[in-house]
Design an enzyme around this catalytic site. Structure first.
Site, mmCIF file in Angstrom:
data_model
loop_
_atom_site.group_PDB
_atom_site.id
_atom_site.type_symbol
_atom_site.label_atom_id
_atom_site.label_comp_id
_atom_site.label_asym_id
_atom_site.label_seq_id
_atom_site.Cartn_x
_atom_site.Cartn_y
_atom_site.Cartn_z
ATOM 1 N N SER A 194 0.833 -1.200 0.000
ATOM 2 C CA SER A 194 0.000 0.000 0.000
ATOM 3 C C SER A 194 0.869 1.253 0.000
ATOM 4 O O SER A 194 1.977 1.250 0.562
ATOM 5 C CB SER A 194 -0.848 -0.017 1.272
ATOM 6 O OG SER A 194 -1.480 1.224 1.476
ATOM 7 N N TYR A 206 -1.940 -0.911 10.929
ATOM 8 C CA TYR A 206 -2.198 -1.473 9.597
ATOM 9 C C TYR A 206 -1.003 -1.211 8.676
ATOM 10 O O TYR A 206 -0.476 -2.132 8.032
ATOM 11 C CB TYR A 206 -3.481 -0.870 8.990
ATOM 12 C CG TYR A 206 -3.579 -1.130 7.503
ATOM 13 C CD1 TYR A 206 -3.839 -2.411 7.019
ATOM 14 C CD2 TYR A 206 -3.383 -0.103 6.567
ATOM 15 C CE1 TYR A 206 -3.890 -2.665 5.656
ATOM 16 C CE2 TYR A 206 -3.435 -0.357 5.207
ATOM 17 C CZ TYR A 206 -3.690 -1.639 4.759
ATOM 18 O OH TYR A 206 -3.729 -1.888 3.401
ATOM 19 N N LYS A 233 2.033 -3.768 6.696
ATOM 20 C CA LYS A 233 2.471 -3.773 5.286
ATOM 21 C C LYS A 233 3.992 -3.584 5.209
ATOM 22 O O LYS A 233 4.662 -4.266 4.433
ATOM 23 C CB LYS A 233 1.748 -2.677 4.494
ATOM 24 C CG LYS A 233 0.260 -2.898 4.341
ATOM 25 C CD LYS A 233 -0.054 -4.121 3.502
ATOM 26 C CE LYS A 233 -1.540 -4.404 3.412
ATOM 27 N NZ LYS A 233 -1.862 -5.677 2.784
HETATM 28 P P1 NAD Z 1 -11.164 -6.660 1.187
HETATM 29 O O1 NAD Z 1 -11.379 -6.651 2.646
HETATM 30 O O2 NAD Z 1 -12.325 -6.369 0.294
HETATM 31 O O3 NAD Z 1 -10.516 -8.052 0.727
HETATM 32 C C1 NAD Z 1 -9.705 -8.818 1.574
HETATM 33 C C2 NAD Z 1 -10.263 -10.244 1.542
HETATM 34 O O4 NAD Z 1 -9.433 -11.068 2.383
HETATM 35 C C3 NAD Z 1 -11.681 -10.348 2.074
HETATM 36 O O5 NAD Z 1 -12.463 -11.107 1.170
HETATM 37 C C4 NAD Z 1 -11.539 -11.071 3.423
HETATM 38 O O6 NAD Z 1 -12.666 -11.876 3.710
HETATM 39 C C5 NAD Z 1 -10.281 -11.872 3.194
HETATM 40 N N1 NAD Z 1 -9.495 -12.162 4.403
HETATM 41 C C6 NAD Z 1 -9.119 -11.304 5.389
HETATM 42 N N2 NAD Z 1 -8.363 -11.956 6.308
HETATM 43 C C7 NAD Z 1 -8.258 -13.237 5.885
HETATM 44 C C8 NAD Z 1 -7.591 -14.396 6.388
HETATM 45 N N3 NAD Z 1 -6.891 -14.337 7.521
HETATM 46 N N4 NAD Z 1 -7.694 -15.553 5.688
HETATM 47 C C9 NAD Z 1 -8.408 -15.625 4.547
HETATM 48 N N5 NAD Z 1 -9.062 -14.557 4.028
HETATM 49 C C10 NAD Z 1 -8.974 -13.385 4.680
HETATM 50 O O7 NAD Z 1 -9.960 -5.636 0.872
HETATM 51 P P2 NAD Z 1 -9.427 -5.083 -0.510
HETATM 52 O O8 NAD Z 1 -9.742 -3.634 -0.567
HETATM 53 O O9 NAD Z 1 -9.848 -5.964 -1.615
HETATM 54 O O10 NAD Z 1 -7.871 -5.206 -0.233
HETATM 55 C C11 NAD Z 1 -7.130 -6.327 -0.643
HETATM 56 C C12 NAD Z 1 -5.692 -6.176 -0.184
HETATM 57 O O11 NAD Z 1 -5.160 -4.967 -0.717
HETATM 58 C C13 NAD Z 1 -5.516 -6.078 1.327
HETATM 59 O O12 NAD Z 1 -4.346 -6.766 1.679
HETATM 60 C C14 NAD Z 1 -5.358 -4.595 1.564
HETATM 61 O O13 NAD Z 1 -4.587 -4.322 2.713
HETATM 62 C C15 NAD Z 1 -4.617 -4.173 0.313
HETATM 63 N N6 NAD Z 1 -4.811 -2.748 -0.017
HETATM 64 C C16 NAD Z 1 -6.076 -2.256 -0.147
HETATM 65 C C17 NAD Z 1 -6.257 -0.913 -0.452
HETATM 66 C C18 NAD Z 1 -7.634 -0.321 -0.551
HETATM 67 O O14 NAD Z 1 -7.757 0.896 -0.472
HETATM 68 N N7 NAD Z 1 -8.689 -1.094 -0.757
HETATM 69 C C19 NAD Z 1 -5.146 -0.087 -0.647
HETATM 70 C C20 NAD Z 1 -3.865 -0.629 -0.507
HETATM 71 C C21 NAD Z 1 -3.719 -1.977 -0.205
HETATM 72 C C1 WQD Z 2 -9.159 10.033 1.057
HETATM 73 C C2 WQD Z 2 -9.301 11.539 1.346
HETATM 74 C C3 WQD Z 2 -9.604 12.041 3.672
HETATM 75 C C4 WQD Z 2 -13.488 10.108 4.105
HETATM 76 C C5 WQD Z 2 -6.853 4.880 3.153
HETATM 77 C C6 WQD Z 2 -5.836 4.126 3.961
HETATM 78 C C7 WQD Z 2 -4.734 3.625 3.083
HETATM 79 C C8 WQD Z 2 -5.283 2.849 1.876
HETATM 80 C C9 WQD Z 2 -6.402 3.542 1.191
HETATM 81 C C10 WQD Z 2 -5.153 0.515 2.321
HETATM 82 C C11 WQD Z 2 -8.529 12.001 2.583
HETATM 83 C C12 WQD Z 2 -10.826 12.418 2.881
HETATM 84 C C13 WQD Z 2 -12.295 10.592 3.598
HETATM 85 C C14 WQD Z 2 -14.504 11.028 4.487
HETATM 86 C C15 WQD Z 2 -13.070 12.838 3.816
HETATM 87 N N1 WQD Z 2 -5.823 1.579 2.273
HETATM 88 N N2 WQD Z 2 -12.091 11.930 3.453
HETATM 89 N N3 WQD Z 2 -14.255 12.367 4.318
HETATM 90 O O1 WQD Z 2 -6.889 7.963 3.833
HETATM 91 O O2 WQD Z 2 -5.937 8.145 1.478
HETATM 92 O O3 WQD Z 2 -6.207 5.958 2.509
HETATM 93 O O4 WQD Z 2 -7.366 3.992 2.137
HETATM 94 O O5 WQD Z 2 -3.976 0.350 2.216
HETATM 95 O O6 WQD Z 2 -3.911 2.844 3.873
HETATM 96 O O7 WQD Z 2 -5.300 5.003 4.934
HETATM 97 O O8 WQD Z 2 -8.216 7.171 1.812
HETATM 98 O O9 WQD Z 2 -10.564 7.306 1.120
HETATM 99 O O10 WQD Z 2 -10.017 7.299 3.592
HETATM 100 O O11 WQD Z 2 -9.462 9.301 2.227
HETATM 101 O O12 WQD Z 2 -12.895 14.062 3.686
HETATM 102 O O13 WQD Z 2 -15.578 10.663 4.965
HETATM 103 O O14 WQD Z 2 -10.675 11.811 1.620
HETATM 104 O O15 WQD Z 2 -9.365 12.991 4.676
HETATM 105 O O16 WQD Z 2 -8.062 13.292 2.309
HETATM 106 P P1 WQD Z 2 -6.758 7.424 2.487
HETATM 107 P P2 WQD Z 2 -9.643 7.707 2.216
#
Ligand code: NAD
Ligand code: WQD
Length: 340
Positions: free
Chosen positions: A124, A148, A152
Site C-alpha cells: 500500500s 495497519y 504492510k
Molecule cells: P477486502 O477486505 O475487500 O478483501 C480482503 C479479503 O481477504 C476479504 O475477502 C476477506 O474476507 C479476506 N481475508 C481477510 N483476512 C483473511 C484471512 N486471515 N484468511 C483468509 N481470508 C482473509 O480488501 P481489498 O480492498 O480488496 O484489499 C485487498 C488487499 O489490498 C488487502 O491486503 C489490503 O490491505 C490491500 N490494499 C487495499 C487498499 C484499498 O484501499 N482497498 C489499498 C492498498 C492496499
Molecule cells: C481520502 C481523502 C480524507 C473520508 C486509506 C488508507 C490507506 C489505503 C487507502 C489501504 C482524505 C478524505 C475521507 C470522508 C473525507 N488503504 N475523506 N471524508 O486515507 O488516502 O487511505 O485507504 O492500504 O492505507 O489510509 O483514503 O478514502 O479514507 O481518504 O474528507 O468521509 O478523503 O481525509 O483526504 P486514504 P480515504
C-alpha cells in the site's frame, strides 16, 4: 497457469479474479469471508463465464493451505487476504499483526514446502507515511503511522529477507494508491460493512441518499483547495496490474517493488464535483476538522511500473465515477439481501 488468489472474494481480489479468468488462467480462491460475500464469487463466475474454485479457509490455517497446495498445485499466488481498516487497526493491533503478518508467514512457509515461489503481494502507498516529495517514487523513504501500515511495512521486509535467503523466490510488492470504482458490468464492486471509512464509497452512499452528507476532513491543507489530495485508481486497472506482475515474475527472477497509481491527484472537493456531475445527484458536504493521521497529498510516480511491468492505468476519473455509480445504483445494499 494455475493461480491461488487469497482474499479473492474481496474488493480488489474479485476484480483481479475476473481478469485472470478472462486471460484463461485457472483460479483457486482461498478466503475466510470475514470481509466479503459468497455472492461476489457467483457474480465473478457470471461475468467471466467460468467459475473459480473456492475454498473457505483462513490463510493462517496451515493444514487447509497444505490441502489446497496438494490438490491444486498452484504455480503462483496473488495474496490479497488481510485486514485493511486503519482505525480498527489502532483499536485491535494484535488482530492486524495476527491476520496480516502471521497469515503471510504461514502462506509463504506452505508455498516453500510445495516448491511454489512466485508471489504477488498487496502492499500500500501507506508505507510512504507522510511523503516529503511528490510524486512518490519507489525509493522514497518509508514509515507507517498506524498498525495497519506497519503490517504492510513489516511484510515487505519479511518478503525481502525471504528473497535474500532464497533467490529462487520471485516476488512483486505492489504498492496500491487509492483503488475505487467497480467492474463496468455493475455486478461486482466495493461493499464496505457499515458506514464507509473511505471517501469514494462514502460519496457514493450520500449521492444515493443512504447517508445525509459527507464530512470533509479539513480544508486547510496546502493543496489546490485545502482538502486532501489522493491518487485514485480504477480497480480494474489495478487488477490488470496483477496480471502484468505475474507475467513479469514468470519472465525473470527477482524481487520487484512497484507503485500502482495513475500519477494524478484529485482533492476531496474535486471528487465530490466529479461524482455529482456523473451521477446527476447532489452530494451535500460539511467541512469538519482534519482526521487524525491524515496527510495533505499523496500521488504516485507510476513510471517504474510502466518500465518494469509494461503497465499503466488507462481509466480516468470519469470512468471511475461512472462504474462506481452503476454498482451503487444496482446494489443499494451491496451484496446483502441479494440472491444472485
Ligand atoms: P477486502 O477486505 O475487500 O478483501 C480482503 C479479503 O481477504 C476479504 O475477502 C476477506 O474476507 C479476506 N481475508 C481477510 N483476512 C483473511 C484471512 N486471515 N484468511 C483468509 N481470508 C482473509 O480488501 P481489498 O480492498 O480488496 O484489499 C485487498 C488487499 O489490498 C488487502 O491486503 C489490503 O490491505 C490491500 N490494499 C487495499 C487498499 C484499498 O484501499 N482497498 C489499498 C492498498 C492496499
Ligand atoms: C481520502 C481523502 C480524507 C473520508 C486509506 C488508507 C490507506 C489505503 C487507502 C489501504 C482524505 C478524505 C475521507 C470522508 C473525507 N488503504 N475523506 N471524508 O486515507 O488516502 O487511505 O485507504 O492500504 O492505507 O489510509 O483514503 O478514502 O479514507 O481518504 O474528507 O468521509 O478523503 O481525509 O483526504 P486514504 P480515504
Amino acid at each position: 497457469m494455475k493461480i491461488l488468489v487469497t482474499g479473492g472474494a474481496g474488493f480488489i481480489g474479485s476484480h483481479t479474479v475476473v481478469e485472470l479468468l478472462q486471460a484463461s488462467a485457472e483460479v483457486i480462491i482461498v478466503d475466510n469471508l470475514s470481509n466479503s460475500s459468497p455472492q461476489a464469487l457467483q457474480r465473478v463466475a457470471e461475468i467471466s463465464g467460468k467459475a473459480p474454485q473456492f475454498v473457505k479457509a483462513d490463510v493462517r490455517d496451515r493444514a487447509a493451505l497444505q490441502e489446497i497446495f496438494k490438490e491444486h498445485q498452484p504455480e503462483a499466488v496473488v495474496h490479497f487476504a488481510g485486514l485493511k481498516a486503519v482505525g480498527e487497526s489502532v483499536e485491535q493491533p494484535l488482530s492486524y499483526y495476527q491476520n496480516n503478518i502471521t497469515g503471510t508467514a504461514t502462506l509463504c512457509e506452505v508455498m516453500a514446502e510445495f516448491g511454489c515461489k512466485q508471489l504477488v503481494f498487496s502492499s500500500s502507498a501507506t508505507v510512504y507515511g507522510d511523503p516529503e516529495i511528490l510524486p512518490i517514487t519507489e525509493n522514497a523513504p518509508t514509515g507507517a503511522t498506524n498498525p495497519y501500515g506497519r503490517t504492510k511495512l513489516f511484510i515487505e521486509e519479511m518478503l525481502r529477507d525471504l528473497h535474500v535467503s532464497d533467490p529462487e523466490w520471485r516476488i512483486a510488492l505492489l504498492r496500491y494508491f487509492n483503488p475505487i470504482g467497480a467492474h463496468s458490468s455493475g455486478r461486482i464492486g466495493e461493499d464496505p460493512a457499515g458506514i464507509p471509512n473511505n471517501l469514494f464509497p462514502f460519496i457514493s452512499q450520500v449521492a444515493i441518499g443512504k447517508l445525509p452528507h459527507l464530512s470533509v476532513f479539513g480544508n486547510d491543507y496546502a493543496t489546490v483547495d485545502g482538502t486532501g489530495v489522493r491518487d485514485y485508481i480504477h480497480v480494474v486497472d489495478l487488477a490488470i496490474g496483477h496480471l502484468r506482475a505475474l507475467e513479469r515474475l514468470a519472465k525473470a527472477p527477482g524481487l520487484v517493488t512497484c507503485n500502482l497509481g495513475t500519477g494524478r491527484g484529485y482533492s476531496v472537493l474535486e471528487m465530490v464535483a466529479a461524482f455529482s456531475r456523473i451521477s446527476g445527484c447532489e452530494v451535500p458536504y460539511q467541512i469538519k476538522p482534519r482526521r487524525a493521521g491524515d496527510i495533505a497529498a499523496c500521488y504516485a510516480d507510476p513510471s517504474f511500473a510502466k518500465q518494469e511491468l509494461g503497465w499503466q492505468a488507462e481509466r480516468g476519473l470519469e470512468e471511475m465515477c461512472q462504474d462506481g455509480w452503476r454498482w451503487q445504483q444496482g446494489n443499494r445494499q451491496g451484496y446483502r439481501g441479494s440472491n444472485g
